[in-house]
Motif scaffolding. Structure first.
Motif, mmCIF file in Angstrom:
data_model
loop_
_atom_site.group_PDB
_atom_site.id
_atom_site.type_symbol
_atom_site.label_atom_id
_atom_site.label_comp_id
_atom_site.label_asym_id
_atom_site.label_seq_id
_atom_site.Cartn_x
_atom_site.Cartn_y
_atom_site.Cartn_z
ATOM 1 N N PHE A 16 0.833 -1.199 0.000
ATOM 2 C CA PHE A 16 0.000 0.000 0.000
ATOM 3 C C PHE A 16 0.872 1.256 0.000
ATOM 4 C CE2 PHE A 16 -2.057 3.284 2.691
ATOM 5 C CZ PHE A 16 -3.112 3.620 1.853
ATOM 6 N N LEU A 17 1.887 1.279 0.865
ATOM 7 C CA LEU A 17 2.803 2.419 0.918
ATOM 8 C C LEU A 17 3.459 2.645 -0.444
ATOM 9 C CD1 LEU A 17 4.380 4.643 2.386
ATOM 10 C CD2 LEU A 17 5.986 2.869 3.120
ATOM 11 N N TYR A 18 3.900 1.580 -1.087
ATOM 12 C CA TYR A 18 4.527 1.671 -2.407
ATOM 13 C C TYR A 18 3.585 2.354 -3.401
ATOM 14 C CZ TYR A 18 6.372 -0.035 -6.898
ATOM 15 O OH TYR A 18 6.841 -0.135 -8.187
ATOM 16 N N TYR A 19 2.341 1.920 -3.420
ATOM 17 C CA TYR A 19 1.400 2.507 -4.380
ATOM 18 C C TYR A 19 0.975 3.920 -3.994
ATOM 19 C CZ TYR A 19 1.449 -1.813 -6.916
ATOM 20 O OH TYR A 19 1.866 -2.887 -7.673
ATOM 21 N N VAL A 20 0.995 4.257 -2.713
ATOM 22 C CA VAL A 20 0.745 5.648 -2.299
ATOM 23 C C VAL A 20 1.863 6.540 -2.827
ATOM 24 C CG1 VAL A 20 0.662 7.218 -0.314
ATOM 25 C CG2 VAL A 20 -0.688 5.122 -0.303
ATOM 26 N N VAL A 21 3.108 6.074 -2.731
ATOM 27 C CA VAL A 21 4.243 6.830 -3.272
ATOM 28 C C VAL A 21 4.051 7.041 -4.776
ATOM 29 C CG1 VAL A 21 6.723 6.733 -3.788
ATOM 30 C CG2 VAL A 21 5.896 6.152 -1.497
ATOM 31 N N LEU A 22 3.779 5.960 -5.500
ATOM 32 C CA LEU A 22 3.615 6.076 -6.958
ATOM 33 C C LEU A 22 2.448 6.977 -7.315
ATOM 34 C CD1 LEU A 22 4.287 2.456 -8.286
ATOM 35 C CD2 LEU A 22 5.891 4.344 -7.900
ATOM 36 N N ASP A 23 1.348 6.849 -6.596
ATOM 37 C CA ASP A 23 0.167 7.653 -6.901
ATOM 38 C C ASP A 23 0.421 9.130 -6.633
ATOM 39 O OD1 ASP A 23 -2.679 7.452 -7.757
ATOM 40 O OD2 ASP A 23 -3.008 8.432 -5.818
ATOM 41 N N THR A 24 1.135 9.424 -5.554
ATOM 42 C CA THR A 24 1.444 10.817 -5.230
ATOM 43 C C THR A 24 2.309 11.439 -6.323
ATOM 44 O OG1 THR A 24 1.302 10.346 -2.873
ATOM 45 C CG2 THR A 24 2.495 12.345 -3.515
ATOM 46 N N TYR A 25 3.349 10.729 -6.737
ATOM 47 C CA TYR A 25 4.215 11.286 -7.777
ATOM 48 C C TYR A 25 3.539 11.291 -9.145
ATOM 49 C CZ TYR A 25 7.973 11.982 -4.536
ATOM 50 O OH TYR A 25 8.724 12.454 -3.490
ATOM 51 N N ARG A 26 2.618 10.369 -9.385
ATOM 52 C CA ARG A 26 1.835 10.415 -10.630
ATOM 53 C C ARG A 26 1.052 11.716 -10.671
ATOM 54 N NH1 ARG A 26 -3.124 10.411 -11.515
ATOM 55 N NH2 ARG A 26 -3.596 9.736 -9.408
ATOM 56 N N LEU A 27 0.425 12.052 -9.562
ATOM 57 C CA LEU A 27 -0.347 13.285 -9.471
ATOM 58 C C LEU A 27 0.538 14.501 -9.708
ATOM 59 C CD1 LEU A 27 -3.148 14.510 -8.691
ATOM 60 C CD2 LEU A 27 -2.267 14.630 -6.361
ATOM 61 N N PHE A 28 1.722 14.519 -9.096
ATOM 62 C CA PHE A 28 2.625 15.661 -9.229
ATOM 63 C C PHE A 28 3.236 15.769 -10.621
ATOM 64 C CE2 PHE A 28 2.088 15.811 -4.770
ATOM 65 C CZ PHE A 28 2.435 17.089 -4.363
ATOM 66 N N THR A 29 3.568 14.650 -11.248
ATOM 67 C CA THR A 29 4.229 14.715 -12.553
ATOM 68 C C THR A 29 3.262 14.929 -13.706
ATOM 69 O OG1 THR A 29 4.222 12.305 -12.764
ATOM 70 C CG2 THR A 29 6.201 13.317 -11.828
ATOM 71 N N GLY A 84 0.273 16.573 -13.253
ATOM 72 C CA GLY A 84 -0.583 17.726 -12.980
ATOM 73 C C GLY A 84 -2.044 17.312 -12.931
ATOM 74 N N GLY A 85 -2.292 16.095 -12.444
ATOM 75 C CA GLY A 85 -3.633 15.528 -12.451
ATOM 76 C C GLY A 85 -4.559 16.034 -11.372
ATOM 77 N N GLY A 86 -4.214 17.107 -10.729
ATOM 78 C CA GLY A 86 -5.082 17.645 -9.686
ATOM 79 C C GLY A 86 -4.770 19.098 -9.425
ATOM 80 N N ASP A 87 -5.621 19.708 -8.620
ATOM 81 C CA ASP A 87 -5.376 21.104 -8.264
ATOM 82 C C ASP A 87 -4.474 21.155 -7.029
ATOM 83 O OD1 ASP A 87 -7.005 20.508 -6.070
ATOM 84 O OD2 ASP A 87 -8.765 21.504 -6.914
ATOM 85 N N GLU A 90 -5.097 21.794 -3.953
ATOM 86 C CA GLU A 90 -5.656 21.104 -2.785
ATOM 87 C C GLU A 90 -5.440 19.587 -2.891
ATOM 88 O OE1 GLU A 90 -10.017 20.434 -0.793
ATOM 89 O OE2 GLU A 90 -9.554 22.438 -1.551
ATOM 90 N N ASP A 91 -5.636 19.038 -4.096
ATOM 91 C CA ASP A 91 -5.399 17.607 -4.309
ATOM 92 C C ASP A 91 -3.938 17.256 -4.025
ATOM 93 O OD1 ASP A 91 -8.036 17.159 -5.124
ATOM 94 O OD2 ASP A 91 -7.543 17.487 -7.242
ATOM 95 N N MET A 92 -3.037 18.087 -4.512
ATOM 96 C CA MET A 92 -1.615 17.834 -4.322
ATOM 97 C C MET A 92 -1.215 17.950 -2.848
ATOM 98 S SD MET A 92 0.218 19.459 -7.624
ATOM 99 C CE MET A 92 -0.544 19.360 -9.232
#
Length: 149
Positions: free
Chosen positions: A57-70, A72-75, A77-79
């Motif tokens: 779960f931690l691994y996928y949280v890391v990947l999901d967070t950086y997916r969002l940042f790289t 620009g998939g959110g505003d 507040e999402d980031m």
């Protein structure tokens, strides 16, 4: 506790996900991509994922967070929420547990680390403690220079 989720097949088949990633690494494919269905489960059933496989779960949280940042998939507040969630998840485990797990969490953090490099000389100086001498008497500039030898 089965931190690495060996043999766990619940909301996700954790072994299949791990071995799929391991095969990609063996082929030299280090992109930290993950299936869309994992993203769906991560967002719809995070509690169940974290209970079944804490370090997966931690691994996928890391990947999901950086997916969002790289992407620009959110505003903003999402980031901010994603960054807070990642910090919370990372603080759950000692560093040696994260680095010694079968999941490539440490490698993912390292892969994305250039995103955190200071963007200006003043930011670099601040993060490197240039010119800082605290009440402890430590001259941080001198110490840093000695460490660079």
């Amino acid at each position: 506790q089965n931190w690495d989720c060996v043999g766990v097949n619940g909301v996700l088949d954790w072994d299949a996900l791990y071995y799929n990633d391991e095969a990609a690494w063996a082929r030299g494919e280090v992109g930290f991509e993950y299936p869309e269905f994992v993203q769906h489960v991560l967002h719809s059933q995070p509690e169940r994922m974290s209970q079944e496989c804490p370090l997966g779960f931690l691994y996928y949280v890391v990947l999901d967070t950086y997916r969002l940042f790289t992407t620009g998939g959110g505003d903003e507040e999402d980031m901010a929420q994603a960054a807070w969630n990642l910090r919370r998840c990372l603080s759950t485990y000692p560093f040696f547990v994260v680095t010694s797990a079968r999941w490539a969490t440490f490698e993912a953090l390292h892969y994305f680390s250039p995103m955190h490099e200071p963007r200006s000389q003043s930011a670099l100086d601040l993060s490197s403690c240039v010119g800082v001498q605290g009440s402890s008497g430590i001259d941080w500039t001198q110490l840093r220079e000695a460490a660079e030898v």
